[in-house]
Design a protein around this motif. Sequence first.
Motif, PDB file in Angstrom:
ATOM      1  N   LEU A 153       0.837  -1.193   0.000  1.00 19.65           N
ATOM      2  CA  LEU A 153       0.000   0.000   0.000  1.00 19.65           C
ATOM      3  C   LEU A 153       0.877   1.250   0.000  1.00 19.65           C
ATOM      4  N   LYS A 154       0.471   2.267  -0.736  1.00 20.49           N
ATOM      5  CA  LYS A 154       1.258   3.502  -0.818  1.00 20.49           C
ATOM      6  C   LYS A 154       0.865   4.523   0.253  1.00 20.49           C
ATOM      7  N   TYR A 155      -0.420   4.557   0.580  1.00 21.92           N
ATOM      8  CA  TYR A 155      -0.924   5.598   1.472  1.00 21.92           C
ATOM      9  C   TYR A 155      -1.303   5.074   2.853  1.00 21.92           C
ATOM     10  N   LEU A 156      -1.475   3.770   2.988  1.00 19.02           N
ATOM     11  CA  LEU A 156      -2.043   3.190   4.194  1.00 19.02           C
ATOM     12  C   LEU A 156      -1.164   2.108   4.791  1.00 19.02           C
ATOM     13  N   LEU A 157      -1.293   1.919   6.091  1.00 23.29           N
ATOM     14  CA  LEU A 157      -0.680   0.780   6.755  1.00 23.29           C
ATOM     15  C   LEU A 157      -1.598  -0.426   6.587  1.00 23.29           C
ATOM     16  N   THR A 158      -1.055  -1.620   6.734  1.00 22.05           N
ATOM     17  CA  THR A 158      -1.899  -2.801   6.630  1.00 22.05           C
ATOM     18  C   THR A 158      -2.840  -2.868   7.835  1.00 22.05           C
ATOM     19  N   PRO A 159      -4.096  -3.238   7.615  1.00 21.07           N
ATOM     20  CA  PRO A 159      -5.059  -3.303   8.727  1.00 21.07           C
ATOM     21  C   PRO A 159      -4.779  -4.497   9.636  1.00 21.07           C
ATOM     22  N   ARG A 160      -5.098  -4.336  10.889  1.00 23.36           N
ATOM     23  CA  ARG A 160      -4.990  -5.440  11.839  1.00 23.36           C
ATOM     24  C   ARG A 160      -6.326  -6.177  11.835  1.00 23.36           C
ATOM     25  N   TYR A 161      -6.307  -7.379  11.315  1.00 19.97           N
ATOM     26  CA  TYR A 161      -7.562  -8.081  11.066  1.00 19.97           C
ATOM     27  C   TYR A 161      -7.959  -9.045  12.176  1.00 19.97           C
ATOM     28  N   LYS A 162      -7.030  -9.426  13.035  1.00 19.45           N
ATOM     29  CA  LYS A 162      -7.355 -10.403  14.070  1.00 19.45           C
ATOM     30  C   LYS A 162      -8.329  -9.799  15.084  1.00 19.45           C
ATOM     31  N   GLY A 163      -9.452 -10.456  15.253  1.00 18.02           N
ATOM     32  CA  GLY A 163     -10.463  -9.985  16.188  1.00 18.02           C
ATOM     33  C   GLY A 163     -11.507  -9.076  15.575  1.00 18.02           C
ATOM     34  N   MET A 164     -11.365  -8.735  14.285  1.00 22.38           N
ATOM     35  CA  MET A 164     -12.363  -7.855  13.664  1.00 22.38           C
ATOM     36  C   MET A 164     -13.744  -8.506  13.633  1.00 22.38           C
ATOM     37  N   GLN A 165     -13.782  -9.873  13.663  1.00 19.43           N
ATOM     38  CA  GLN A 165     -15.080 -10.543  13.710  1.00 19.43           C
ATOM     39  C   GLN A 165     -15.858 -10.149  14.957  1.00 19.43           C
ATOM     40  N   LEU A 166     -15.125  -9.891  16.057  1.00 20.63           N
ATOM     41  CA  LEU A 166     -15.796  -9.515  17.298  1.00 20.63           C
ATOM     42  C   LEU A 166     -16.497  -8.175  17.149  1.00 20.63           C
ATOM     43  N   VAL A 167     -15.820  -7.218  16.543  1.00 23.45           N
ATOM     44  CA  VAL A 167     -16.422  -5.902  16.339  1.00 23.45           C
ATOM     45  C   VAL A 167     -17.599  -6.000  15.371  1.00 23.45           C
ATOM     46  N   ALA A 168     -17.470  -6.853  14.361  1.00 27.61           N
ATOM     47  CA  ALA A 168     -18.522  -6.994  13.355  1.00 27.61           C
ATOM     48  C   ALA A 168     -19.801  -7.584  13.934  1.00 27.61           C
ATOM     49  N   THR A 239     -20.450 -10.298   5.309  1.00 26.72           N
ATOM     50  CA  THR A 239     -20.536 -11.748   5.498  1.00 26.72           C
ATOM     51  C   THR A 239     -19.171 -12.386   5.730  1.00 26.72           C
ATOM     52  N   LYS A 240     -18.113 -11.782   5.159  1.00 26.81           N
ATOM     53  CA  LYS A 240     -16.778 -12.348   5.354  1.00 26.81           C
ATOM     54  C   LYS A 240     -16.185 -12.004   6.715  1.00 26.81           C
ATOM     55  N   LEU A 241     -16.878 -11.140   7.455  1.00 27.78           N
ATOM     56  CA  LEU A 241     -16.422 -10.786   8.794  1.00 27.78           C
ATOM     57  C   LEU A 241     -17.254 -11.473   9.871  1.00 27.78           C
ATOM     58  N   LYS A 242     -17.978 -12.521   9.467  1.00 29.08           N
ATOM     59  CA  LYS A 242     -18.771 -13.262  10.441  1.00 29.08           C
ATOM     60  C   LYS A 242     -17.863 -13.933  11.466  1.00 29.08           C
ATOM     61  N   GLU A 243     -18.445 -14.225  12.614  1.00 25.10           N
ATOM     62  CA  GLU A 243     -17.674 -14.814  13.701  1.00 25.10           C
ATOM     63  C   GLU A 243     -17.108 -16.176  13.327  1.00 25.10           C
ATOM     64  N   SER A 245     -16.109 -16.996  10.311  1.00 24.74           N
ATOM     65  CA  SER A 245     -15.217 -16.895   9.151  1.00 24.74           C
ATOM     66  C   SER A 245     -13.783 -17.217   9.552  1.00 24.74           C
ATOM     67  N   PRO A 246     -13.057 -17.971   8.712  1.00 23.05           N
ATOM     68  CA  PRO A 246     -11.641 -18.236   9.011  1.00 23.05           C
ATOM     69  C   PRO A 246     -10.817 -16.960   8.948  1.00 23.05           C
ATOM     70  N   VAL A 250     -11.106 -13.220   6.654  1.00 20.25           N
ATOM     71  CA  VAL A 250     -11.202 -11.884   7.250  1.00 20.25           C
ATOM     72  C   VAL A 250     -10.042 -11.014   6.772  1.00 20.25           C
ATOM     73  N   ARG A 251      -8.840 -11.596   6.792  1.00 20.05           N
ATOM     74  CA  ARG A 251      -7.656 -10.861   6.338  1.00 20.05           C
ATOM     75  C   ARG A 251      -7.821 -10.392   4.900  1.00 20.05           C
ATOM     76  N   ASP A 252      -8.229 -11.286   4.008  1.00 17.83           N
ATOM     77  CA  ASP A 252      -8.352 -10.923   2.597  1.00 17.83           C
ATOM     78  C   ASP A 252      -9.442  -9.881   2.384  1.00 17.83           C
ATOM     79  N   ALA A 253     -10.523  -9.963   3.163  1.00 20.80           N
ATOM     80  CA  ALA A 253     -11.601  -8.976   3.026  1.00 20.80           C
ATOM     81  C   ALA A 253     -11.099  -7.583   3.386  1.00 20.80           C
ATOM     82  N   LEU A 254     -10.327  -7.483   4.483  1.00 21.72           N
ATOM     83  CA  LEU A 254      -9.805  -6.175   4.889  1.00 21.72           C
ATOM     84  C   LEU A 254      -8.723  -5.686   3.932  1.00 21.72           C
ATOM     85  N   LEU A 255      -7.877  -6.593   3.455  1.00 20.06           N
ATOM     86  CA  LEU A 255      -6.830  -6.174   2.514  1.00 20.06           C
ATOM     87  C   LEU A 255      -7.438  -5.693   1.202  1.00 20.06           C
ATOM     88  N   ASP A 256      -8.497  -6.355   0.748  1.00 17.46           N
ATOM     89  CA  ASP A 256      -9.191  -5.889  -0.457  1.00 17.46           C
ATOM     90  C   ASP A 256      -9.763  -4.490  -0.241  1.00 17.46           C
TER      91      ASP A 256
END
Length: 290
Positions: A153-168, A239-243, A245-246, A250-256
């Motif tokens: 990424l040029k403008y952004l840091l990589t997102p931290r995806y572990k645990g995002m299912q909990l927030v979702a 749907t890819k951030l469901k609890e 979801s592997p 989740v990682r690929d959904a956030l990276l996309d």
Amino acid sequence: DRFVQPAILAVPFSWCGFRVWCCTPSQLKEVPRRGSSVFMTNHHSRVDWLVGLLMGSILGPPVRVGFCAEFTTMLMPIFGWSRGLFGDIFLRRTFHRDEKRIRSNIRSFRDAGVDRVLFLAPEGAIVDPGVAKDAEYVAQCDKFMSDHGRQPLKYLLTPRYKGMQLVATHNPKGIFSVTMAFVCKDTDDVKVDPLTGQASGGCLCSRPLDDPARVIPDLHTIFRGGLHCFTHILHVDGTKLKETSPGSEVRDALLDDYARKDALLHTFRETGSFGCDDQYMLPVRHVRMN
């Protein structure tokens, strides 16, 4: 919260002229219909929270905005203390280690029948230009992207995806992706063309991570006057951030999502807009704020 919030917004927006623009107003108006929602935004400033509060205050009906932030935020005098009292989610370690606290917080609002927008930045960090330690972290993010077969990424840091299912779990059907670009006053004021929605003048803050002219807007930037924030809001499939979801999904959904945000920020740098036909300025209710 409703009584205090306008007073908090008065200084930055009514007195100092901080302006927030949205090129997707129809998406913003969709938020109250979703009930509870999650706003995932890029982390290009230290005043994102003010943008979130303003968004919630101008909607009809007004939407309660809560935050997911580091525990140290709650130590900030007045504002931090109040956010602790209002029930924000404060992380002491990481999402998956704070699982019990996150679940308990979301459940308490659900049991009380109170809807809110949870506002957070999955990047979880800000890197300042010219700081060696921060430059090392950018290099680590680049390596992470390369290791997973993606362009850094040029403008952004990589997102931290572990645990995002909990927030979702707050509301998987109410996930919104928010992209913010900041422009501050320079030798001339920031101007927005009423026909094309393109911004011109001023100094672009949201530059590539390796650009030494990059600026991290904070309260001092607001107090100097002339700061503008341009936002792009998009309702995304949760749907890819469901609890269930592997982690890889989740990682690929956030990276996309972050690759799309990165492209939007590049478009804004090149054209002064996110490629939308409209640029709607969020209203500042001076009388109520003062």
